[in-house]
Motif scaffolding. Sequence first.
Motif, mmCIF file in Angstrom:
data_model
loop_
_atom_site.group_PDB
_atom_site.id
_atom_site.type_symbol
_atom_site.label_atom_id
_atom_site.label_comp_id
_atom_site.label_asym_id
_atom_site.label_seq_id
_atom_site.Cartn_x
_atom_site.Cartn_y
_atom_site.Cartn_z
ATOM 1 N N ARG A 25 5.383 0.318 4.846
ATOM 2 C CA ARG A 25 5.351 1.061 3.593
ATOM 3 C C ARG A 25 4.119 1.950 3.697
ATOM 4 N N ILE A 26 4.335 3.249 3.489
ATOM 5 C CA ILE A 26 3.267 4.234 3.645
ATOM 6 C C ILE A 26 2.874 4.747 2.263
ATOM 7 N N ALA A 47 -2.548 4.771 3.483
ATOM 8 C CA ALA A 47 -2.428 3.386 3.943
ATOM 9 C C ALA A 47 -1.062 3.173 4.568
ATOM 10 N N TYR A 48 -1.070 2.495 5.707
ATOM 11 C CA TYR A 48 0.154 2.096 6.407
ATOM 12 C C TYR A 48 0.196 0.579 6.373
ATOM 13 N N ARG A 86 1.960 -2.964 -2.050
ATOM 14 C CA ARG A 86 1.148 -2.036 -2.853
ATOM 15 C C ARG A 86 -0.242 -2.606 -3.105
ATOM 16 N N MET A 87 -0.325 -3.904 -3.421
ATOM 17 C CA MET A 87 -1.629 -4.538 -3.651
ATOM 18 C C MET A 87 -2.479 -4.515 -2.376
ATOM 19 N N LYS A 88 -1.850 -4.694 -1.218
ATOM 20 C CA LYS A 88 -2.581 -4.643 0.051
ATOM 21 C C LYS A 88 -3.112 -3.226 0.287
ATOM 22 N N ALA A 89 -2.314 -2.216 -0.024
ATOM 23 C CA ALA A 89 -2.760 -0.825 0.121
ATOM 24 C C ALA A 89 -3.933 -0.538 -0.814
ATOM 25 N N ARG A 113 2.168 9.427 -3.300
ATOM 26 C CA ARG A 113 3.446 9.331 -2.583
ATOM 27 C C ARG A 113 3.558 7.943 -1.952
ATOM 28 N N GLU A 114 4.776 7.431 -1.922
ATOM 29 C CA GLU A 114 5.033 6.109 -1.359
ATOM 30 C C GLU A 114 6.400 6.144 -0.685
ATOM 31 N N GLU A 115 6.471 5.660 0.559
ATOM 32 C CA GLU A 115 7.738 5.680 1.301
ATOM 33 C C GLU A 115 7.896 4.404 2.113
ATOM 34 N N LEU A 116 9.122 3.936 2.187
ATOM 35 C CA LEU A 116 9.488 2.916 3.154
ATOM 36 C C LEU A 116 9.896 3.662 4.409
#
Length: 160
Positions: A25-26, A47-48, A86-89, A113-116
Amino acid sequence: MNRVKVMRPIFRPEIESGFVLYPYRIYHLRLYYKRLGMRDKVFDYFAYVDLYRLGAERGDRFIELYEWEVDEKVVMNPLVGDEEARMKAFESAITWGNSRVISWWLPRIEVVREELAYKVFWLYEKNGERLILDSLDGSEYSLDVLTGKGRRTCEGPFCR
């Protein structure tokens, strides 16, 4: 067939190969820090998040993504949920941001922005050895060593 987003491969084996898609998840995050007596500070953070091992890496940009139509058998299912990723990012972004600015407050975080997306690992055989190639950094690993099978000595139609 599934339509998925794939991180643009940089490296590819020279011989015919298969592949497996590994989930990430980016995130493009924007951190807003309040500071006493000074202008507020704003940072962009990429974050990756590895959706198998729940690790986070910092990137310097949002990697280019392509859409591929693939057989669902080559797509690894994530083991980490969206909220946990998301919490890890956020945790990774705050740790990084706090090392760059002094503030009494935690930053306000905006998800830009957020992408799988999936990282391509190429699977191929060279000189009788099964190999796996990381499409982003070019690292090559022996699949037999990783799976504990060692070198194959079997010959014939029943060998795999």
